[in-house]
Design a protein around this motif. Sequence first.
Motif, mmCIF file in Angstrom:
data_model
loop_
_atom_site.group_PDB
_atom_site.id
_atom_site.type_symbol
_atom_site.label_atom_id
_atom_site.label_comp_id
_atom_site.label_asym_id
_atom_site.label_seq_id
_atom_site.Cartn_x
_atom_site.Cartn_y
_atom_site.Cartn_z
ATOM 1 N N GLU B 35 0.828 -1.191 0.000
ATOM 2 C CA GLU B 35 0.000 0.000 0.000
ATOM 3 C C GLU B 35 0.875 1.260 0.000
ATOM 4 O O GLU B 35 0.649 2.188 -0.776
ATOM 5 C CB GLU B 35 -0.905 0.006 1.225
ATOM 6 N N VAL B 38 2.536 1.659 -3.449
ATOM 7 C CA VAL B 38 1.623 2.014 -4.544
ATOM 8 C C VAL B 38 1.131 3.445 -4.374
ATOM 9 O O VAL B 38 1.118 4.231 -5.329
ATOM 10 C CB VAL B 38 0.439 1.018 -4.598
ATOM 11 N N MET B 42 1.607 6.613 -6.818
ATOM 12 C CA MET B 42 0.500 7.434 -7.303
ATOM 13 C C MET B 42 0.705 8.903 -6.963
ATOM 14 O O MET B 42 0.136 9.780 -7.610
ATOM 15 C CB MET B 42 -0.817 6.944 -6.692
ATOM 16 N N PHE B 299 -5.339 -4.356 -4.344
ATOM 17 C CA PHE B 299 -4.866 -3.239 -5.161
ATOM 18 C C PHE B 299 -5.983 -2.233 -5.393
ATOM 19 O O PHE B 299 -5.755 -1.020 -5.365
ATOM 20 C CB PHE B 299 -4.313 -3.750 -6.497
ATOM 21 N N VAL B 300 -7.212 -2.742 -5.597
ATOM 22 C CA VAL B 300 -8.345 -1.826 -5.782
ATOM 23 C C VAL B 300 -8.544 -0.968 -4.527
ATOM 24 O O VAL B 300 -8.770 0.239 -4.609
ATOM 25 C CB VAL B 300 -9.630 -2.608 -6.122
ATOM 26 N N TRP B 303 -5.884 1.627 -4.609
ATOM 27 C CA TRP B 303 -6.163 2.536 -5.715
ATOM 28 C C TRP B 303 -7.229 3.544 -5.288
ATOM 29 O O TRP B 303 -7.105 4.757 -5.504
ATOM 30 C CB TRP B 303 -6.658 1.687 -6.893
ATOM 31 N N GLY B 306 -5.826 6.034 -2.963
ATOM 32 C CA GLY B 306 -4.971 7.017 -3.599
ATOM 33 C C GLY B 306 -5.724 7.989 -4.492
ATOM 34 O O GLY B 306 -5.171 8.998 -4.916
ATOM 35 N N THR B 307 -6.991 7.691 -4.789
ATOM 36 C CA THR B 307 -7.716 8.477 -5.788
ATOM 37 C C THR B 307 -8.831 9.328 -5.205
ATOM 38 O O THR B 307 -8.978 10.491 -5.580
ATOM 39 C CB THR B 307 -8.339 7.535 -6.848
#
Lengths: 279, 448
Positions: B35, B38, B42, B299-300, B303, B306-307
């Motif tokens: 985490e 990643v 990002m 990962f989702v 993600w 991070g988004t």
Amino acid sequence: MTETGASTAEAAVFWVCAVLAVTGGLGLILSRRAVHSALWVALTMISLAVLYLANAAPFLGMVQIIVYTGAVMMLFLFVLMVVGVDSSDSLVETLKGQRVVGILLAAGFGILLVLAIGTALSGVPAVGLDAANAEYGGNVEGIARLLFGEYLLAFEIVAGLLITAALGALVLAHRERWQPRRTQRELSEERVRSGEHVGPMPAPGVYARHNAVDTPALLPDGSVSEISVPGPLRARGDLRPVDTAAVAETEALASGRAALGPADHPVADDPGTSPGEPR
Amino acid sequence: MSEMTFNDPWWLVLLKVIAIFAMLVLLTLFTIWWERRVVARMQSRVGPNRVGPFGLLQSLMDGFKLALKEEIIPKTAHRAVYWIAPVISATMAFIAFAVIPFGPMVSIFGVETPLQLTDFPVSVLYVLAVASIGIYGIVLAGWSSGSTYPLLGGLRSSAQMISYELAMSMSFVAVFLYAGSMSTSEIVAAQEPIWYAVILLPSFLIYVTAMVGETNRAPFDLPEAEGELVGGFHTEYSSLKFALFFLAEYINMVTVSALATTLFLGGWRAPWPISLWESANTGWWPLLWWLIKVQLFIFVFIWLRGTLPRLRYDQFMRFGWKVLIPASLVWIVIVAAARVVRNEFSVTTQELLLVGAGALIAIVLGSWVLQIRTARQEKRELEEAAAEAAKPFDPYAGGYPVPPLPGQEFTFTSRRALAGATVAGTTVTATDVSEAVSGEAPEEETHA
């Protein structure tokens, strides 16, 4: 249980869970805090669920935990936390002798229950659920067959009752709006159109010596920005007076003149003086 | 109870327990590192890269450090509950994994056994039950800390997790209907021809949304919103107790991902191009497919973190209750109806799909027409409301203390005032009275 041919593992599960369940029940009555009582009930419920599991009723056991421990008890806990029922209850008897009468009645009822259930169950061979489970190919299938077959009418009536209750709760909790709710967008548009103060209010204490909420922010010219103090405090007159000497000192420091001695001015914002006191 | 352990010898059960425990701890360490790396990528950073190869040992070192830190317990904490809350959280996170299938029959030291600790007819319900006990850990942590922020965090999380658990369990119903079972291994077996993520796509999407809410992860991490609640329910926790919460959060992530894999992505079954290879679903290989699918979900999670920014609390609750739950109810009705039609009448799947497509087109057309009509009506209502708002608002119309309905005019109800008015021989207007009642206290001016 052992004399009816239960395995030792089953007997062990029974004795552990039975003791835990009874402990939970006693804990419910004996603990002083409402939250602790709720936790003891949760323990009892989980112990019962394990007993259901051990008695070949896995669906009932799981639903017991999900519905009772996970939802009902959690709602109790939620309410206890919101309402803040935290202090222990007063132990003074308001009705004279009620405790003695209560204990006697409870003991009598308990003895009655133990005797009635004991005589009803003694000498009855334990059948178990294996045959009932096998009939329709599994525990869940068997329950479904009974619930949606034989007891369909009762099931539908209960469903109707529950829906009525839910609607009742909706009606009770409903609040009639007497003005349309203004959205964030409308509020911001209104703020911009009024042209008074578009951005967020200034924070209290900026450019002043404290960041307490009752210390108004100072504008660049040293005057007070009243909107920096929350409305209720303004209405009560709880504005901390501005330390003019400190402002002068700051100004002096900023303009490059020599620093003034600390004893030159009276201590203005001494925490001992009550805020809002006129100077 | 014998079928619960697949008739494994006791040492094999113990071995599986230890293996699952070790795997979960390792997965937690890996997930934290993964985490951080990643999210760093990002955000155009590097992330931990000092301890061990690629910084892989960073979370292990952090764990050691966390365990050796001084423990601070607030004076106002309720000791016993404060102590037991992280234990509940972590224990429940671990034991939920008992029913997750990792693979098919394998041979361990000469014993043929499935790669799964236990399974029973209601094992998916077991995961739900364990998760609902796990909420106690968070709620009790919030309450027992004797501090405001944790209490608010605990309240939020209990409301949030109960709401999202409803949507989550409803998304399971369609899977149960199709698989005809609630046992995890049978659900995996029932996905032999096609994954449920494909044929039950709405259920899958609802589950994936609800699982983020259920694990308190961004963008649904309101119970520990650091901008508002410092750390939420674990604000007052430190050292090893905090580490337990940390561990529980990451294991819960793995658990919900594993459940999603089991229910919707065919569990340990190999995905399509690999499944053409004959021995893809035998031996120890499926463990790898399982791990890849779970990592995909994790990962989702990362993600999303991070988004997306965090939701506002009311928006979040509204989304759960007014979008997710009704949507899953409607979907369950559709699935059940389709099942009944297929069972009772001799209809082929093709015919059913055709009828479904026709119904879908009808619904879309109908909603389009309806939308135009409601848009017109809304416009008219807006105009009316604007006209209404242009009038001065009189909160005392209808008589204090009952608030007036829209358009209601002021009516004079005070008999005493009415009598006084007639005696004085003057006419009392509405504005006079309302001003008298609502007269604002003069504002005090106090500042130097």
